[in-house]
Design a protein around this motif. Sequence first.
Motif, PDB file in Angstrom:
ATOM      1  N   ALA A 124       0.830  -1.204   0.000  1.00 21.22           N
ATOM      2  CA  ALA A 124       0.000   0.000   0.000  1.00 21.22           C
ATOM      3  C   ALA A 124       0.864   1.254   0.000  1.00 21.22           C
ATOM      4  N   GLU A 125       1.944   1.249   0.795  1.00 22.73           N
ATOM      5  CA  GLU A 125       2.836   2.410   0.846  1.00 22.73           C
ATOM      6  C   GLU A 125       3.527   2.626  -0.497  1.00 22.73           C
ATOM      7  N   SER A 126       3.952   1.538  -1.139  1.00 20.61           N
ATOM      8  CA  SER A 126       4.606   1.656  -2.443  1.00 20.61           C
ATOM      9  C   SER A 126       3.645   2.216  -3.488  1.00 20.61           C
ATOM     10  N   LEU A 127       2.414   1.714  -3.447  1.00 13.75           N
ATOM     11  CA  LEU A 127       1.407   2.182  -4.402  1.00 13.75           C
ATOM     12  C   LEU A 127       1.110   3.666  -4.182  1.00 13.75           C
ATOM     13  N   PHE A 128       1.021   4.058  -2.918  1.00  9.47           N
ATOM     14  CA  PHE A 128       0.775   5.462  -2.594  1.00  9.47           C
ATOM     15  C   PHE A 128       1.910   6.348  -3.117  1.00  9.47           C
ATOM     16  N   LYS A 129       3.156   5.875  -2.960  1.00  9.39           N
ATOM     17  CA  LYS A 129       4.302   6.652  -3.431  1.00  9.39           C
ATOM     18  C   LYS A 129       4.310   6.767  -4.948  1.00  9.39           C
ATOM     19  N   LEU A 130       3.949   5.686  -5.630  1.00 12.25           N
ATOM     20  CA  LEU A 130       3.954   5.711  -7.088  1.00 12.25           C
ATOM     21  C   LEU A 130       2.907   6.673  -7.654  1.00 12.25           C
ATOM     22  N   VAL A 131       1.759   6.731  -7.010  1.00 14.67           N
ATOM     23  CA  VAL A 131       0.632   7.474  -7.578  1.00 14.67           C
ATOM     24  C   VAL A 131       0.397   8.808  -6.884  1.00 14.67           C
ATOM     25  N   GLY A 132       0.642   8.865  -5.582  1.00 15.21           N
ATOM     26  CA  GLY A 132       0.161  10.001  -4.826  1.00 15.21           C
ATOM     27  C   GLY A 132       1.188  10.924  -4.220  1.00 15.21           C
ATOM     28  N   THR A 133       2.484  10.769  -4.532  1.00 11.56           N
ATOM     29  CA  THR A 133       3.483  11.669  -3.950  1.00 11.56           C
ATOM     30  C   THR A 133       4.256  12.392  -5.040  1.00 11.56           C
ATOM     31  N   HIS A 134       4.823  13.542  -4.666  1.00  9.98           N
ATOM     32  CA  HIS A 134       5.604  14.356  -5.608  1.00  9.98           C
ATOM     33  C   HIS A 134       6.929  13.662  -5.933  1.00  9.98           C
ATOM     34  N   VAL A 135       7.306  13.716  -7.169  1.00 11.74           N
ATOM     35  CA  VAL A 135       8.642  13.251  -7.562  1.00 11.74           C
ATOM     36  C   VAL A 135       9.371  14.491  -8.093  1.00 11.74           C
ATOM     37  N   THR A 136       9.327  14.704  -9.379  1.00 15.76           N
ATOM     38  CA  THR A 136       9.897  15.939  -9.936  1.00 15.76           C
ATOM     39  C   THR A 136       8.788  16.921 -10.297  1.00 15.76           C
ATOM     40  N   THR A 137       7.587  16.405 -10.449  1.00 13.96           N
ATOM     41  CA  THR A 137       6.436  17.262 -10.754  1.00 13.96           C
ATOM     42  C   THR A 137       5.327  16.927  -9.764  1.00 13.96           C
ATOM     43  N   ALA A 138       4.126  17.361 -10.051  1.00 15.50           N
ATOM     44  CA  ALA A 138       2.983  17.058  -9.190  1.00 15.50           C
ATOM     45  C   ALA A 138       2.712  15.560  -9.202  1.00 15.50           C
ATOM     46  N   PRO A 139       2.039  15.044  -8.166  1.00 15.73           N
ATOM     47  CA  PRO A 139       1.707  13.619  -8.151  1.00 15.73           C
ATOM     48  C   PRO A 139       0.750  13.276  -9.289  1.00 15.73           C
ATOM     49  N   VAL A 140       0.712  11.996  -9.654  1.00 14.98           N
ATOM     50  CA  VAL A 140      -0.220  11.571 -10.698  1.00 14.98           C
ATOM     51  C   VAL A 140      -1.650  11.909 -10.261  1.00 14.98           C
ATOM     52  N   TYR A 141      -1.982  11.553  -9.019  1.00 18.55           N
ATOM     53  CA  TYR A 141      -3.263  11.912  -8.417  1.00 18.55           C
ATOM     54  C   TYR A 141      -3.028  12.320  -6.970  1.00 18.55           C
ATOM     55  N   ARG A 142      -3.882  13.191  -6.454  1.00 18.61           N
ATOM     56  CA  ARG A 142      -3.904  13.413  -5.014  1.00 18.61           C
ATOM     57  C   ARG A 142      -4.701  12.281  -4.391  1.00 18.61           C
ATOM     58  N   VAL A 143      -4.062  11.491  -3.550  1.00 14.16           N
ATOM     59  CA  VAL A 143      -4.690  10.306  -2.971  1.00 14.16           C
ATOM     60  C   VAL A 143      -5.104  10.615  -1.542  1.00 14.16           C
ATOM     61  N   ASP A 144      -6.353  10.323  -1.224  1.00 14.69           N
ATOM     62  CA  ASP A 144      -6.898  10.545   0.114  1.00 14.69           C
ATOM     63  C   ASP A 144      -7.212   9.189   0.734  1.00 14.69           C
ATOM     64  N   LEU A 145      -6.512   8.863   1.826  1.00 17.61           N
ATOM     65  CA  LEU A 145      -6.703   7.581   2.505  1.00 17.61           C
ATOM     66  C   LEU A 145      -7.477   7.731   3.810  1.00 17.61           C
ATOM     67  N   ARG A 146      -8.060   8.899   4.059  1.00 16.36           N
ATOM     68  CA  ARG A 146      -8.701   9.143   5.351  1.00 16.36           C
ATOM     69  C   ARG A 146     -10.022   8.411   5.525  1.00 16.36           C
ATOM     70  N   LEU A 147     -10.562   7.835   4.454  1.00 18.74           N
ATOM     71  CA  LEU A 147     -11.841   7.143   4.559  1.00 18.74           C
ATOM     72  C   LEU A 147     -11.683   5.668   4.918  1.00 18.74           C
ATOM     73  N   ARG A 148     -10.448   5.221   5.178  1.00 23.39           N
ATOM     74  CA  ARG A 148     -10.238   3.825   5.568  1.00 23.39           C
ATOM     75  C   ARG A 148     -10.746   3.606   6.997  1.00 23.39           C
ATOM     76  N   PRO A 149     -10.930   2.352   7.413  1.00 24.58           N
ATOM     77  CA  PRO A 149     -11.359   2.078   8.788  1.00 24.58           C
ATOM     78  C   PRO A 149     -10.453   2.768   9.807  1.00 24.58           C
ATOM     79  N   TYR A 150     -11.067   3.438  10.780  1.00 28.08           N
ATOM     80  CA  TYR A 150     -10.401   4.203  11.845  1.00 28.08           C
ATOM     81  C   TYR A 150      -9.733   5.476  11.313  1.00 28.08           C
ATOM     82  N   GLY A 151      -9.946   5.825  10.048  1.00 26.09           N
ATOM     83  CA  GLY A 151      -9.464   7.089   9.525  1.00 26.09           C
ATOM     84  C   GLY A 151      -7.963   7.234   9.592  1.00 26.09           C
ATOM     85  N   ARG A 152      -7.505   8.422  10.007  1.00 31.73           N
ATOM     86  CA  ARG A 152      -6.067   8.703  10.058  1.00 31.73           C
ATOM     87  C   ARG A 152      -5.331   7.752  10.991  1.00 31.73           C
TER      88      ARG A 152
END
Length: 753
Positions: A124-152
Amino acid sequence: MLTAFKRQEMARIYLRDCLRIATLSETTEELSHLADAILARALTHARQQLANRYGQPHTTDERGRLVEAEFVVVSLGKLGSRELNYASDIDLMFLYSGAGKTSSTGRLATIEAIDNHAFFAKLAESLFKLVGTHVTTAPVYRVDLRLRPYGRDGEIAVAVDRAVDYYRTKARPWERQMLIRARASAGSESLVTRMLTDLRDDIFQPQPIPDAIRSVREARDEIEKKERSRGGGFNVKLGPGGIREIEFVTQALQLAYGGSDPWIRAPQVLIGLQRLADKGFLSDVDRATLSEAYTFFRTVEHRLQMAQGAQTHRLPLEAEALDVLARRCGIDGAQPGAELKTQIAERAARVRSIAERVFATADRVVEPTLVALALERSPTSEARFGADAEAALRPMESAAVQLAALSPTEGGDSDEDRAARRATLVDIASRLPSPARALRGLDRFLASLATSEEPGAAARALGGGPERLDQIVRLLGSGEFFGEILVAQPLLAAEIPGTLFCTVPRTRAEFDDAIGAAVRAESATAGRMAALRRAWYRQIVAVGAHDVLGQRSLATVNREQSDLAEASLLNAVRIALGELTGDDELEPRMALFGLGRLGHSGMDYGSDLDLIVVFDGEMPSPNPSLDPSTFYVRFSQTLVKVLSALTREGYVYRVDFRLRPEGAVGRLASSLHRMLEYIDGRASPWELTAYLKVRPVAGDPAFGVEARDQVVAAVFDAAGKREGSRRRCARTGSSSSTFTGVSAATSSGAVAG
């Protein structure tokens, strides 16, 4: 690579959108498919990297077998319902199948195997880094994981059984509401299906639940409270009457009634609204209002986001920027920005009105005395109301409130007035075969009537006091046919005759006079088509009222409906001829044969018109610029438009020409000579049987009788020839299978008919 691919596809999607090649639904679905494809690619890459290092994770299935553990990227929110924006966040949740550990057989395995929880957390962390974090430009998508069980505070990847336990025992109502849109974007679809199946009765209660509507209303109010504290222009997503309010109305009704009716559980807003209307939980008027507003607001939202390249939902405050936005939304004029604000405000007000009406039902409680009253009305009342009489009566509370608003009593509404009104509705409904359907229909009818812009609409529709109300409820409870008509056109209730009036059945001539007068008052084809529809609806409601009130026998009702169909057809023929020749009084040598229910005068509610158009091929064309065959084909096409085109006023009848010579591949109109040739040489046995029953229902009456007699004679001749051939084949031992059907046709009672 993923970012470049996304940009390329986004440009293509936006171009199709701007050129209006794609609809809103197609655009949002394409954007969602793009996100799914990127997530699937990223998941494949990330999982392979981890498997190379730690091996594949395994778990045991329900039969104790060791199997490869599964993982799924669950999409929620707009991605979950395939309604993604150009600049949306993507709401995700990561699930895996269960406990276990990896097998350390990876090609790069240099350490011990790890347990599944650790493996899938890393995935899950690897997938989040690939899609949802900045590298040299903006992330591919802004990923929101706050809706998972128990939230943050929750784990980034959760075992599916633990997720089920959380949503069943600890989740707040809005978290279960969120699962309406949950689906698999990448990975194992079966895991999501397993979770949603286990939680089905927790998301959608088996019985209607006002608490579901109340909890959605509270969530809406909390969002609006926060929104009011922010400045800026109107927020088309979170503002009162905006996108979120439409979504919440849809989801509130799905949560309240989806337990007993799986059909309405669609995650997409527009589909969900249509299905709620199909099942009577929304009026067609409200559905159309909400759907149109949703489409308009989402279009504005898209134009905002593509112009600014960011996730924004607020109208700009600067007049110049607002004008530019308005033009991008297709609004022109001297002050397009001001017009855009006006259109948004009008739509938001209509949405808000519907939402308040829907959310108000959560506060309506049926008094126990009314439930007891309903159940004591007749020995079969309990069976009629079903296991939950209170739930069946709940629409009555909403209807009573609307009835009071539409028909206010002089001096105000007293407690006695309110009690009497509810008792009257209970008394009417308890005598019907389906009281719940009748009360639900009344609630929808009154809601539609309340939106009418006609002066004095309520007085016209409800005039006549308790007797008229009784008739309306009985007609609404008779079935979907009249329920949909009255909800779509509530003023037709004024056409319901009283029990002392119109007890003599109407004739074809009387129907023709009534419809013809309305049609002749218009000059253009479109106006005549509208007049035909309005007149037909008035007549069919009157016929249905007499039927439902028990003033007609079944045979009489069928005869009246057949007469109404023929009168409508006569006027449709005049309209079609008027469009093609300019003379609607012309009577060319043609005949319209009725078959099926129309042919034997047995029309029923919703019946099609089975027709064959036959003309005299020896006569010149009524339109000199067209040859006879082309003219009558165009006449047939125009006739279908006049009767079957769906306009604002609805349609009259569906026309079915499939019994014509050569069937679906034949011309829509045939000369009499050509039809006789077809009967003699190529007609199948079942067609011969059908042609024996043709009845002229419109056109030149003399030619119609002449043509019918020739058709029937040709059928007997053809059947006789084929029977003779069958007998000769039987004597010589040749196959006779081709002729057995004809033999049956000529020797059956159908021939005599």
